[in-house]
Design a protein around this motif. Structure first.
Motif, PDB file in Angstrom:
ATOM      1  N   MET A 267       0.831  -1.207   0.000  1.00 38.47           N
ATOM      2  CA  MET A 267       0.000   0.000   0.000  1.00 38.47           C
ATOM      3  C   MET A 267       0.865   1.257   0.000  1.00 38.47           C
ATOM      4  SD  MET A 267      -3.273  -0.463  -0.196  1.00 38.47           S
ATOM      5  CE  MET A 267      -3.886   1.069   0.480  1.00 38.47           C
ATOM      6  N   ASP A 268       1.965   1.225   0.719  1.00 36.01           N
ATOM      7  CA  ASP A 268       2.861   2.383   0.733  1.00 36.01           C
ATOM      8  C   ASP A 268       3.451   2.613  -0.658  1.00 36.01           C
ATOM      9  OD1 ASP A 268       4.373   4.368   2.532  1.00 36.01           O
ATOM     10  OD2 ASP A 268       5.992   3.385   1.436  1.00 36.01           O
ATOM     11  N   ALA A 269       3.855   1.541  -1.319  1.00 31.20           N
ATOM     12  CA  ALA A 269       4.418   1.663  -2.671  1.00 31.20           C
ATOM     13  C   ALA A 269       3.366   2.177  -3.648  1.00 31.20           C
ATOM     14  CB  ALA A 269       4.958   0.317  -3.134  1.00 31.20           C
ATOM     15  N   MET A 270       2.140   1.702  -3.539  1.00 29.08           N
ATOM     16  CA  MET A 270       1.090   2.167  -4.464  1.00 29.08           C
ATOM     17  C   MET A 270       0.732   3.612  -4.187  1.00 29.08           C
ATOM     18  SD  MET A 270      -2.256   2.754  -3.369  1.00 29.08           S
ATOM     19  CE  MET A 270      -3.660   1.855  -3.924  1.00 29.08           C
ATOM     20  N   GLN A 271       0.751   4.035  -2.894  1.00 25.28           N
ATOM     21  CA  GLN A 271       0.477   5.438  -2.581  1.00 25.28           C
ATOM     22  C   GLN A 271       1.534   6.335  -3.222  1.00 25.28           C
ATOM     23  OE1 GLN A 271       2.214   7.715  -0.471  1.00 25.28           O
ATOM     24  NE2 GLN A 271       0.628   9.153   0.194  1.00 25.28           N
ATOM     25  N   GLN A 272       2.788   5.918  -3.154  1.00 21.34           N
ATOM     26  CA  GLN A 272       3.857   6.703  -3.770  1.00 21.34           C
ATOM     27  C   GLN A 272       3.756   6.706  -5.296  1.00 21.34           C
ATOM     28  OE1 GLN A 272       6.659   8.626  -1.979  1.00 21.34           O
ATOM     29  NE2 GLN A 272       4.564   8.618  -1.203  1.00 21.34           N
ATOM     30  N   LYS A 294      -5.404   0.397  -8.383  1.00 23.16           N
ATOM     31  CA  LYS A 294      -4.224  -0.121  -7.690  1.00 23.16           C
ATOM     32  C   LYS A 294      -4.604  -0.933  -6.449  1.00 23.16           C
ATOM     33  CE  LYS A 294      -0.717   3.066  -9.431  1.00 23.16           C
ATOM     34  NZ  LYS A 294       0.096   1.960 -10.010  1.00 23.16           N
ATOM     35  N   VAL A 295      -5.626  -0.491  -5.729  1.00 19.52           N
ATOM     36  CA  VAL A 295      -6.121  -1.294  -4.609  1.00 19.52           C
ATOM     37  C   VAL A 295      -6.653  -2.631  -5.125  1.00 19.52           C
ATOM     38  CG1 VAL A 295      -8.009  -1.473  -2.932  1.00 19.52           C
ATOM     39  CG2 VAL A 295      -6.577   0.565  -2.971  1.00 19.52           C
ATOM     40  N   ALA A 310      -7.896  -6.869 -12.066  1.00 17.61           N
ATOM     41  CA  ALA A 310      -8.088  -5.593 -11.370  1.00 17.61           C
ATOM     42  C   ALA A 310      -9.283  -4.827 -11.918  1.00 17.61           C
ATOM     43  CB  ALA A 310      -6.815  -4.754 -11.462  1.00 17.61           C
ATOM     44  N   ASP A 311      -9.429  -4.801 -13.240  1.00 12.80           N
ATOM     45  CA  ASP A 311     -10.570  -4.098 -13.834  1.00 12.80           C
ATOM     46  C   ASP A 311     -11.890  -4.714 -13.389  1.00 12.80           C
ATOM     47  OD1 ASP A 311      -8.970  -2.281 -15.146  1.00 12.80           O
ATOM     48  OD2 ASP A 311      -8.937  -3.399 -17.041  1.00 12.80           O
ATOM     49  N   GLU A 366      -3.415  22.268 -10.301  1.00 10.28           N
ATOM     50  CA  GLU A 366      -2.655  23.415 -10.788  1.00 10.28           C
ATOM     51  C   GLU A 366      -1.522  23.744  -9.814  1.00 10.28           C
ATOM     52  OE1 GLU A 366      -4.733  26.804 -12.288  1.00 10.28           O
ATOM     53  OE2 GLU A 366      -6.574  25.669 -12.654  1.00 10.28           O
ATOM     54  N   PRO A 367      -0.473  24.438 -10.280  1.00 12.53           N
ATOM     55  CA  PRO A 367       0.628  24.810  -9.394  1.00 12.53           C
ATOM     56  C   PRO A 367       0.143  25.584  -8.172  1.00 12.53           C
ATOM     57  CG  PRO A 367       1.262  25.178 -11.677  1.00 12.53           C
ATOM     58  CD  PRO A 367      -0.205  24.832 -11.686  1.00 12.53           C
ATOM     59  N   THR A 368       0.705  25.270  -7.040  1.00 17.79           N
ATOM     60  CA  THR A 368       0.438  25.803  -5.694  1.00 17.79           C
ATOM     61  C   THR A 368      -0.848  25.266  -5.075  1.00 17.79           C
ATOM     62  OG1 THR A 368      -0.681  27.901  -6.241  1.00 17.79           O
ATOM     63  CG2 THR A 368       1.739  27.912  -6.220  1.00 17.79           C
ATOM     64  N   HIS A 369      -1.555  24.356  -5.738  1.00 15.90           N
ATOM     65  CA  HIS A 369      -2.592  23.604  -5.043  1.00 15.90           C
ATOM     66  C   HIS A 369      -1.908  22.681  -4.031  1.00 15.90           C
ATOM     67  CE1 HIS A 369      -6.016  23.795  -8.303  1.00 15.90           C
ATOM     68  NE2 HIS A 369      -5.628  24.994  -7.895  1.00 15.90           N
ATOM     69  N   VAL A 370      -2.544  22.481  -2.884  1.00 18.13           N
ATOM     70  CA  VAL A 370      -2.021  21.550  -1.876  1.00 18.13           C
ATOM     71  C   VAL A 370      -3.165  20.644  -1.451  1.00 18.13           C
ATOM     72  CG1 VAL A 370      -0.834  21.285   0.331  1.00 18.13           C
ATOM     73  CG2 VAL A 370      -0.397  23.313  -1.087  1.00 18.13           C
ATOM     74  N   PHE A 371      -2.921  19.335  -1.495  1.00 19.83           N
ATOM     75  CA  PHE A 371      -3.963  18.370  -1.158  1.00 19.83           C
ATOM     76  C   PHE A 371      -3.323  17.110  -0.602  1.00 19.83           C
ATOM     77  CE2 PHE A 371      -3.321  18.447  -5.842  1.00 19.83           C
ATOM     78  CZ  PHE A 371      -2.610  17.272  -5.989  1.00 19.83           C
ATOM     79  N   THR A 372      -4.170  16.233  -0.081  1.00 19.74           N
ATOM     80  CA  THR A 372      -3.696  14.950   0.434  1.00 19.74           C
ATOM     81  C   THR A 372      -3.855  13.865  -0.629  1.00 19.74           C
ATOM     82  OG1 THR A 372      -5.830  14.261   1.335  1.00 19.74           O
ATOM     83  CG2 THR A 372      -4.422  15.591   2.759  1.00 19.74           C
ATOM     84  N   ILE A 373      -3.028  12.847  -0.502  1.00 19.41           N
ATOM     85  CA  ILE A 373      -3.199  11.583  -1.231  1.00 19.41           C
ATOM     86  C   ILE A 373      -3.219  10.497  -0.160  1.00 19.41           C
ATOM     87  CG2 ILE A 373      -2.192   9.943  -2.854  1.00 19.41           C
ATOM     88  CD1 ILE A 373      -3.172  12.359  -4.308  1.00 19.41           C
ATOM     89  N   GLU A 374      -4.371   9.824   0.002  1.00 25.43           N
ATOM     90  CA  GLU A 374      -4.537   8.911   1.147  1.00 25.43           C
ATOM     91  C   GLU A 374      -5.350   7.665   0.800  1.00 25.43           C
ATOM     92  OE1 GLU A 374      -7.360  10.424   4.153  1.00 25.43           O
ATOM     93  OE2 GLU A 374      -7.220  12.354   3.134  1.00 25.43           O
ATOM     94  N   PRO A 375      -4.822   6.795  -0.038  1.00 25.47           N
ATOM     95  CA  PRO A 375      -5.542   5.547  -0.305  1.00 25.47           C
ATOM     96  C   PRO A 375      -5.580   4.651   0.930  1.00 25.47           C
ATOM     97  CG  PRO A 375      -3.334   5.430  -1.193  1.00 25.47           C
ATOM     98  CD  PRO A 375      -3.521   6.846  -0.708  1.00 25.47           C
ATOM     99  N   GLY A 376      -6.585   3.806   0.990  1.00 25.89           N
ATOM    100  CA  GLY A 376      -6.707   2.879   2.106  1.00 25.89           C
ATOM    101  C   GLY A 376      -7.187   1.521   1.643  1.00 25.89           C
ATOM    102  N   LEU A 377      -7.037   0.559   2.526  1.00 27.21           N
ATOM    103  CA  LEU A 377      -7.556  -0.795   2.307  1.00 27.21           C
ATOM    104  C   LEU A 377      -7.991  -1.307   3.676  1.00 27.21           C
ATOM    105  CD1 LEU A 377      -5.903  -3.612   0.157  1.00 27.21           C
ATOM    106  CD2 LEU A 377      -7.287  -4.071   2.177  1.00 27.21           C
TER     107      LEU A 377
END
Length: 435
Positions: A267-272, A294-295, A310-311, A366-377
């Motif tokens: 999961m860490d590798a897929m998040q990256q 990916k999950v 996966a599909d 867009e540039p200077t947007h800030v957000f999270t990336i947080e996949p889970g299982l």
């Protein structure tokens, strides 16, 4: 501090320019922004924790003092009306000082009602306050919220520092978990290392051992330590604040070097891998849909699902039972920062992908947007129960799923700032600095 001083001057210039634009476009001559007031518990004289109006702290890094006002008229120096009562029951706020004060005309008031003498009396005034039924002009608010998606360098620097505080807390929390401490003790270790009180956190810490990790917003903090033979996993979702800007970080750990630890690694590798896709022009919902694919692949690779590729796992909505939430959200003055669905300054919304109701961000990156990336299982009992009743249940390896229920689930979350050509991982960089 010299770095912050210059960045703040540039930030304030941007804030003023945005308000100049918005006020003119919507026919206002002034804006008055109320910090907010402290609310009291029902039938009690104890106050709830004070939470400042995010529009107020966009101007000044004052997050803990109610009854303050920001008054701005384009072309004039902004005014800060600052409440400092004469009080021996409680400690009044300190007189404003620091790198930002020179940019304001500061007026100290001992009583909240004294603020009215500074309010504009000519022209049209826009009021931004959760308590003003005549304020918060809808079109003006939409415009300001749309613009907030583009962070200034000062704001990004504040989030870098908030991530560093959070990373220090996470390091201490992992150490406490490895030492066998309870959820409550781990929480205290986090607070100490992040140099934060509970009231100062941007959101309540999620400190979840074992199956508690399957509750997406778990806040209970059990006091009792778990016997080592029944201690399996630890999920922590916890952030910090710097000058009113938030970090939002999640990590998951296994007690042993077992298959669950391997699942965390996958999961860490897929998040990256998802983070690696972040660059200007990417449609954020595509990142969310990529997370589902990916999950799904991980579910297949670890043999939680049989026969389907996966599909097929995505199409039968099996992946949604294991990943029910959105892959991320805007972050900044608020943990779930505003404007995530906005197509333009008018407030027109961009729809969420069909079948994904909990995604919080649908804009193009867009540039200077800030957000999270947080996949889970996760192994969430009611969702698994629903899946067991569906036609797709025949494809699930229920014997293996049952063996993993005790772990609760996995979430990996970083805060990502978009650059001109790619991205900056505020969270991974912060962990590298504190390791």
């Amino acid at each position: 501090m010299a770095v912050l001083q210059q960045l703040y001057a540039d930030h304030l210039r941007t804030v003023r320019e945005r308000h100049d634009l918005v006020l003119a476009e919507h026919g206002f001559d002034h804006v008055v922004i109320y910090a907010g007031e402290q609310r009291y518990m029902f039938l009690d004289d104890m106050p709830y924790p004070f939470k400042v109006n995010p529009h107020f702290k966009a101007w000044v890094p004052v997050v803990d003092n109610p009854h303050c006002f920001l008054i701005y008229t384009p072309g004039q120096k902004p005014q800060l009306i600052y409440w400092q009562p004469i009080d021996y029951w409680h400690k009044p706020a300190e007189t404003p000082s620091g790198f930002w004060v020179e940019h304001f005309d500061v007026h100290i008031i001992p009583n909240p009602e004294d603020a009215q003498q500074y309010f504009p009396t000519n022209g049209r005034t826009a009021v931004i306050s959760e308590y003003d039924s005549q304020g918060n002009p809808e079109a003006l608010m939409h415009h300001l919220h749309f613009l907030r998606a583009w962070k200034t360098e000062y704001e990004i620097e504040c989030m870098r520092r908030a991530n560093e505080l959070g990373a220090r807390g996470h390091r201490a929390a992992e150490k406490a978990f490895r030492a066998g401490e309870s959820e409550y003790e781990i929480h205290l270790a986090y607070l100490r290392a992040a140099s934060s009180t509970e009231e100062e956190l941007p959101y309540g810490n999620i400190i979840a051992l074992n199956e508690h990790a399957s509750v997406l917003h778990y806040y209970q903090h059990d006091r009792e330590r778990i016997d080592p033979t029944r201690r399996h996993s630890f999920l922590i979702d916890a952030g910090a604040q710097f000058n009113g800007y938030a970090s939002d970080i999640t990590r998951t750990y296994s007690k042993d070097e077992d298959e669950f630890a391997q699942l965390i690694g996958a999961m860490d590798a897929m998040q990256q891998a998802i983070v690696a896709e972040v660059k200007p022009g990417v449609n954020y919902p595509d990142l969310h849909l990529l997370a589902h694919r990916k999950v799904a692949q991980i579910l297949k690779d670890f043999e939680f699902v049989k026969e389907l590729d996966a599909d097929g796992i995505v199409q039968t909505r099996i992946s949604s039972a294991f990943l029910p939430h959105g892959v991320g959200h805007f972050i900044g003055l608020q943990v779930h920062d505003v404007g995530g669905f906005m197509a333009d300054k008018s407030g027109k919304m961009i729809a969420k992908p069909e079948g994904h109701p909990y995604l919080r961000l649908t804009r193009v990156v867009e540039p200077t947007h800030v957000f999270t990336i947080e996949p889970g299982l996760y192994f969430i009992e009611p969702l698994l129960a629903d899946l067991a009743k569906a036609d797709a249940a025949k494809h699930v390896n229920w014997e293996k799923v049952d063996r993993f229920r005790k772990f609760g689930g996995i979430r990996i979350e970083d805060d990502i700032a978009v650059t001109q050509n790619g991205h900056e991982n505020l969270t991974r960089d912060a962990f590298a600095r504190v390791s």
